[in-house]
Motif scaffolding. Structure first.
Motif, short mmCIF file in Angstrom:
data_model
loop_
_atom_site.label_atom_id
_atom_site.label_comp_id
_atom_site.label_asym_id
_atom_site.label_seq_id
_atom_site.Cartn_x
_atom_site.Cartn_y
_atom_site.Cartn_z
N ILE F 383 41.90 44.64 1.01
CA ILE F 383 41.21 43.87 2.06
C ILE F 383 40.97 44.68 3.32
N LYS F 384 41.37 45.94 3.32
CA LYS F 384 41.22 46.72 4.55
C LYS F 384 40.10 47.74 4.42
N VAL F 385 39.37 47.94 5.50
CA VAL F 385 38.33 48.96 5.46
C VAL F 385 38.96 50.34 5.53
N SER F 386 38.21 51.37 5.18
CA SER F 386 38.73 52.73 5.25
C SER F 386 38.89 53.16 6.71
N TYR F 387 39.65 54.21 6.93
CA TYR F 387 39.79 54.75 8.29
C TYR F 387 38.44 55.20 8.82
N LYS F 388 37.64 55.75 7.92
CA LYS F 388 36.31 56.20 8.33
C LYS F 388 35.48 55.03 8.84
N ALA F 389 35.57 53.91 8.14
CA ALA F 389 34.83 52.72 8.57
C ALA F 389 35.37 52.22 9.91
N GLU F 390 36.68 52.29 10.07
CA GLU F 390 37.26 51.92 11.37
C GLU F 390 36.70 52.80 12.47
N ASP F 391 36.58 54.07 12.16
CA ASP F 391 36.06 55.02 13.16
C ASP F 391 34.62 54.71 13.54
N SER F 392 33.81 54.53 12.54
CA SER F 392 32.39 54.30 12.88
C SER F 392 32.17 52.87 13.34
N GLY F 393 33.14 52.03 13.13
CA GLY F 393 33.00 50.65 13.57
C GLY F 393 32.59 49.75 12.42
N LEU F 394 33.08 48.52 12.42
CA LEU F 394 32.78 47.62 11.32
C LEU F 394 31.35 47.08 11.37
N ASP F 395 30.72 47.19 12.52
CA ASP F 395 29.35 46.70 12.59
C ASP F 395 28.45 47.50 11.67
N ILE F 396 28.61 48.80 11.73
CA ILE F 396 27.84 49.68 10.85
C ILE F 396 28.35 49.58 9.43
N SER F 397 29.67 49.68 9.27
CA SER F 397 30.19 49.79 7.90
C SER F 397 30.06 48.49 7.12
N GLU F 398 30.24 47.37 7.76
CA GLU F 398 30.21 46.10 7.02
C GLU F 398 28.87 45.38 7.09
N HIS F 399 28.11 45.63 8.17
CA HIS F 399 26.89 44.84 8.35
C HIS F 399 25.64 45.69 8.56
N GLY F 400 25.83 47.01 8.68
CA GLY F 400 24.66 47.87 8.86
C GLY F 400 23.86 47.55 10.11
N GLU F 401 24.55 47.10 11.14
CA GLU F 401 23.87 46.70 12.38
C GLU F 401 24.62 47.25 13.58
N GLN F 402 23.87 47.46 14.66
CA GLN F 402 24.50 47.77 15.94
C GLN F 402 24.18 46.66 16.91
N ALA F 403 25.16 46.25 17.68
CA ALA F 403 24.96 45.11 18.57
C ALA F 403 23.91 45.40 19.63
N TYR F 404 24.02 46.56 20.23
CA TYR F 404 23.10 46.92 21.31
C TYR F 404 22.50 48.28 21.01
N PRO F 405 21.55 48.34 20.10
CA PRO F 405 21.10 49.66 19.67
C PRO F 405 20.41 50.46 20.76
N ALA F 406 19.97 49.82 21.82
CA ALA F 406 19.32 50.56 22.90
C ALA F 406 20.33 51.24 23.80
N PHE F 407 21.59 50.94 23.59
CA PHE F 407 22.63 51.32 24.52
C PHE F 407 22.64 52.80 24.86
N ASN F 408 22.49 53.64 23.85
CA ASN F 408 22.64 55.07 24.09
C ASN F 408 21.34 55.77 24.43
N GLY F 409 20.23 55.08 24.34
CA GLY F 409 19.04 55.79 24.73
C GLY F 409 17.75 55.35 24.09
#
Ligand SMILES: Nc1ncnc2c1ncn2[C@@H]1O[C@H](COP(=O)(O)OP(=O)(O)O)[C@@H](O)[C@H]1O
Ligand SMILES: Nc1ncnc2c1ncn2[C@@H]1O[C@H](COP(=O)(O)OP(=O)(O)O)[C@@H](O)[C@H]1O
Ligand SMILES: Nc1ncnc2c1ncn2[C@@H]1O[C@H](COP(=O)(O)OP(=O)(O)O)[C@@H](O)[C@H]1O
Lengths: 411, 113, 113, 113, 411, 411
Positions: F383-409
């Motif tokens: 039931i746990k995501v990989s450490y890599k998924a934790e690193d990149s964040g569950l938004d990307i790893s589980e849902h393929g989405e970023q909350a605020y994609p304009a954030f960085n530029g």
């Protein structure tokens, strides 16, 4: 009060409740990014403080007994009136009424805080609103709705033009002047940092205002329906007239402008929502925008006071106009609580009383603000943060928090 | 190796990617900045009061390239970023002494090939 | 030409604009950064538990100027950014080999005049 | 003095702080950037339609260090930023001609000690 | 209408009101950062414009009298019908009904604006929605709920499948095509810039839809309860089926997908909420997602029109499916306003009428959109912003504002 | 149930509904930027899943019949009880009651998800909450409100102290331990990335809680009014006491603290809202903050479990305190559903039963969580995501989405 009224009064109370968080977002979006936490907190604190004070002493001082037409007594301390939960009791001796009124006692001091945003010590603010509630708000609520002198002279105030808006708006002006300006005032007057939040707040305010004005009928009756409609129409009308002014004056209609227009339209109709006909609510709203626009752009500039978020310009001036408009457009057939028709229906008596009530409200607000300011200054040893704190932002200096800590690069 | 820093209009960012492909470059980094130059900022009206914003949003693109690529890259950027209006931006070139690709440990020009 | 990179307190940004005017400089770019230096970050409490933030928000200002302007610009920045407390920041100077103004295609020092 | 610019994965930021401590460095600045290199961006689906994001979020760390520290710092960054997958990033080294500590007015290497 | 009904109708009106700000966030989160202000404004403007127009002419044209089964008359201009605030009057001669219906007249034109997001001139949009309200919305409201022809032929539409969703969805498609594509269409179709806002909007829409459908019973009765439940279940079911589709098609369930699923589930149940049994609401919701998903991903791609935020794909198609589903699943024992049962209970007559009503609605929407487009083009000299304005974003070009001005570095 | 009650129950249901999105923002603001989508989704999924399960089996298992005092039967599968929409039927045989209760079945499992934020696989979470609803929630709802054993022994729970808060809080603790810690736990425990969202969520929770507790009177009567007031006062009191603690312990009152205080004040009053007098709600709220603060700062630290967002510390502990407080302060004259007064009025019987009910609830939650965890582990293979998924964040790893994609530029 029958069961349908209970349903409507509780619903209205919930609606008025959400206005304070709405205000927090309306104000929070208008300040700099580094001050949003402090700005939200200034409203949020009233959700705690205002509730507890109300239950302990506020409701009693406002609605139990009468001392000289100015304030109530402490007989209902801790809400210990009879038949506490009997929903069928007549006003004001009912808990549903106490709940509804509590929400007004929460939001009114919160309104003031917009004028001192970005520079007042949080501890001072807490002392100020506490004292202000006692020396300004409870007396005014008593005078208008608790059978005090403003009621006695025959002025009317359906949902709080005097009690809520003029009182907070005038106090905001006085406090802003006593407090002094922000460090960079003049250079960069405004820095709305999150305009969607401004709109979110304005939308929640409009939504909640249906309870604010609609609930002030204190029953699920035709008057509530009427007030609901005038409320909506004045807000709509003011929003449009503000956008037209912006279009003419600056070329482009803005969302901050639309949000501001909504709010002042709601302010302006508050005293008359249950007294004036629907056509008058169109006029009330349409005129509040040019009046407030003039105060915000011209008068404020001329005198140079730093009312950070235009609480005086919006609530003070908007509330005064609303009180006058009630005196102009009131129609006894809509609500017999008005003893006279307005000037447009040929009677001047009400308008005179409305003006008197406004003057008295202003006087109380000015005096009360000096008192609350003095006490806050004494207890918290000065009410203004240091320039350094202004520079780093009140979120860090007063609350040790950043609103969006990931903003600059941390995840 | 040289570093090319281009301060351009945000809306030109999409086109930057094409430069990479067409010139077979290896990488590019983009930052959001606020800039101020001949284009002196803009005015907003907040509740009817004029506010001057001194800085306009720009994009800074950084590319480290080999010496012989500099001219073609600069020309390509000028081409895509040009509108002719004030605020088109500037390009600066400076020297890079060494580069390392973290994944492989390669250094020097190999790191950016 | 030289590039001056100044890492300063965010609240000093407003004053940077004045430097431009007083020294008749042509442009300036600003980035939000997180910095860490002698000023070691700060503590926040979240639900009573202490959180250490290692990085503090800073502003990085970049100005490309002509060689002879470097000293006066650096001095001006020191003057406005100084408070005397830890965290006032640093200024770095490096060499720029070429500059291009996209709008006109001018290059060299002309591009930044 | 040299400036080290490292473009690394965002999740490696926490570890950067350790480099400072272990190598007794004086400061570090971090920026959020969007990068594009061998790692070609990623796909998102919005309502079932594929969107290509050309740029991936990265962190740019800037450190100005003394010449003799360059190698150890670069090695340290490679060590912490390495995962072996495409997108680990790059490190660039360039020359810094002067540095000034605003708080004290010190310049040269003293400013970064 | 008794007092309990007043309480429920006012509450429902407030709930429907908050849907328009909800829509503003739903749409605003889906556009690029530089266009959120314009997108919010496009919905917000209706809160002003729609209210005033409704009170002046809209309610009258929709509900007073009947001209050829197509539109009402102007007898109730300015809401001057008798017994304005008598809460006990029967529908439609009551102010509570006028308030409730006003909220529908506000949100419907706002729905269209999603299709033209990121490229339409704001002034043109204002003209368009004004004309469209008159030539499409008031007639349709009259035909369905004011005793016009769609009522006469025996089709049913509980809360506005035709009036609100098909009308706006089809008009959105036509307007999007007439307006033309965004500059970068195809390259970067979508750029949701703030997905939490998308969810906030969808959640407020769901919340408000309880009033939209529940309030359409026009009383606090069993039918309101029933419609409340079917509304919730269809939304839930559609959300789940959308996520399952995404999981299968693209591997990962998304929050934009969940939010989209909710909204189209709500759309689909709108016409049938008070006609179909609960089990049918599960099916209505479960099927709307594959249907809309197909239109958005395949049909839109094939024809290449730029319906920015899929108003046609969601509201047009979802509304059509909802109208059909009502013809399939309606059950007279739930609501005798339906003259026949649906096909699943063995009668085909209703389904035929539903299809006819859909066709008529589409025809009116297409014609009305051409008219409104033509007038807007004439008055505002072209309805599309320049490419340069598209580049810099409509927030700057149309409103002179930035949503988050601190974003790049200013505090 | 009369028509006024219908109005209030539907309103309350809508209010409870909005709590789940509120929770999504409360939790979503508290996590890292890269995990907000996943955190919102974890709550949002219940709006779909919880609704459908409830209609199919949940309501029946909770309220139809009785098997051993522990659970109901499936006779009302698909809500096919008689007189489905008869609004006048007595509880529980009415659709309005089923709607109101559905909202509780949605939010309760969503509460748990805060404990496992930032590291649990979304598919596992879906399986977990599905099983957990069946093995923990429906049985508890039956035992307390459906005539099961907790009702039989005479314990009281007005709006869900056991059913909602203790059950979810204890399950959250067990699941967090079974799941294991986040990769960086200890180094960087918390990263609230958007504190205004935290406040937005808390405000919506408070707003909705008026329906949660006020609606639990199941009528628009004096008891509803009473519960509305105690709810507000406990929230207010807890908010203030939390801020005072922060001021003393850490020097500065925070907005995350104020938001937390509100929520635990609401949790604590939930079981007693319709049983304890108003003065007792002040105490209930005032004490919940020090109790929870102690658990969050001291106990959690000592045992080192990673309850990401303090679900156990807030809902588990707050709910237990609330159950005890009800045993201390209950007053039969407020609500005769309590067979005894509380300890402060001299009777100990109720307190003993409250403690027994708490113990039983804990036991069921622990056992049920093990079962649901086991099944989720089996079906989704860990039931746990990989450490890599934790690193990149569950938004990307589980849902393929970023909350605020304009954030960085990107715009
Ligand atoms: N000397 C400079 N140093 C650093 N950045 C500069 C400099 N001059 C210009 N810029 C950057 O380039 C952007 C565009 O410059 P601007 O002078 O408006 O363009 P142009 O004159 O070429 O039309 C500015 O906003 C700023 O970000
Ligand atoms: N060696 C360095 N390399 C890069 N950036 C640095 C360096 N030293 C300092 N900085 C930047 O300057 C900021 C201020 O530095 P700090 O050491 O706190 O100031 P001072 O010691 O001058 O008071 C830091 O937050 C960082 O952003
Ligand atoms: N030539 C370059 N100039 C500027 N930035 C670069 C360059 N090459 C790579 N980068 C930066 O480094 C990041 C990682 O590069 P990438 O090529 O994906 O890594 P690698 O090939 O080492 O695995 C990019 O996203 C970009 O930000």
């Amino acid at each position: 009060m029958n069961y349908a009224d209970v349903s409507w009064m509780l619903t209205s109370s919930a609606l008025v409740f959400i206005m304070t968080p709405g205000l927090a977002f309306f104000y929070g979006g208008l300040v700099k990014r580094k001050n949003i936490i402090n700005t939200i907190m200034s409203s949020a604190i009233m959700m705690g403080l205002g509730s507890i004070m109300w239950v302990l002493v506020g409701f009693s001082l406002s609605f139990s007994g009468d001392i000289g037409g100015v304030i109530g007594d402490l007989k209902w301390f801790r809400l210990n009136f009879d038949s506490l939960t009997d929903a069928t009791l007549a006003y004001p001796n009912t808990l549903a009424f106490a709940i509804f009124q509590m929400m007004f006692a929460i939001i009114t001091p919160a309104l003031i805080t917009g004028a001192v945003a970005e520079r007042m010590k949080f501890s001072s603010l807490v002392v100020f609103v506490t004292v202000w509630s006692i020396v300004v708000y409870y007396p005014l609520a008593h005078m208008v709705w608790g059978g005090g002198i403003l009621y006695a002279i025959g002025s009317v105030d359906f949902a709080g033009g005097n009690v809520v808006h003029i009182s907070s708006g005038v106090s905001a002006l006085v406090l802003a002047i006593l407090l002094g300006k922000r460090k960079n005032f003049g250079k960069a007057t405004y820095h709305p940092h999150n305009i969607p939040f401004v709109f979110l707040g304005a939308a929640l305010l409009w939504f909640g205002w249906f309870g604010f004005n609609g609930g002030s009928a204190l029953a699920a009756n035709g008057l509530a329906v009427h007030a609901f409609m005038t409320t909506n129409i004045s807000a709509a009308s003011a929003m449009l007239s503000w956008l037209i002014i912006e279009r003419i004056a600056n070329g482009k209609p803005t969302l901050v402008g639309a949000s501001t227009g909504m709010v002042i339209g709601l302010v302006a109709i508050t005293p008359g929502a249950g007294f004036v006909p629907i056509w008058a609510s169109i006029i009330t709203g349409a005129l509040v925008s040019p009046i407030c626009f003039f105060f915000i752009t011209a008068v404020k500039k001329k005198y140079g006071y730093d009312d950070s978020l235009d609480v005086f310009g919006c609530h003070g001036i908007g509330g005064i106009w609303g009180g006058i408009a009630t005196g102009l457009f009131a129609d006894k057939t809509i609500n017999s609580a008005a003893a006279w028709n307005g000037l447009f229906l040929g009677e001047g008596a009400l308008l005179v009383r409305q003006l008197a009530a406004i003057a008295i409200t202003i006087a109380i607000a000015v005096v009360g603000t000096f008192i609350a300011f003095g006490i806050a200054t004494l207890i918290t040893k000065g009410i203004k943060v240091s320039y350094k704190a202004e520079d780093s932002g009140l979120d860090i200096s007063e609350h040790g928090e950043q609103a969006y800590p990931a903003f600059n690069g941390m995840d | 190796m040289k570093k090319i820093e281009a301060y351009i209009r945000p809306e030109k960012l999409d086109d930057m990617k094409e430069i990479l492909d067409s010139l077979k470059l290896n990488g590019l980094s983009v930052t959001q900045i606020m800039g101020c130059g001949n284009q002196k900022g803009w005015k907003e009206f907040v509740r009817g009061t004029q506010i001057d914003y001194n800085f306009v949003p720009k994009i800074k693109a950084e590319l480290v390239v080999m010496d012989e690529q500099v001219d073609s890259v600069v020309n390509a950027i000028v081409r895509i970023a040009y509108t002719g209006d004030v605020g088109d931006g500037k390009i600066f070139v400076s020297n890079i002494e060494n580069a390392v690709r973290i994944r492989t440990g390669e250094s020097g020009t190999k790191a950016i090939q």
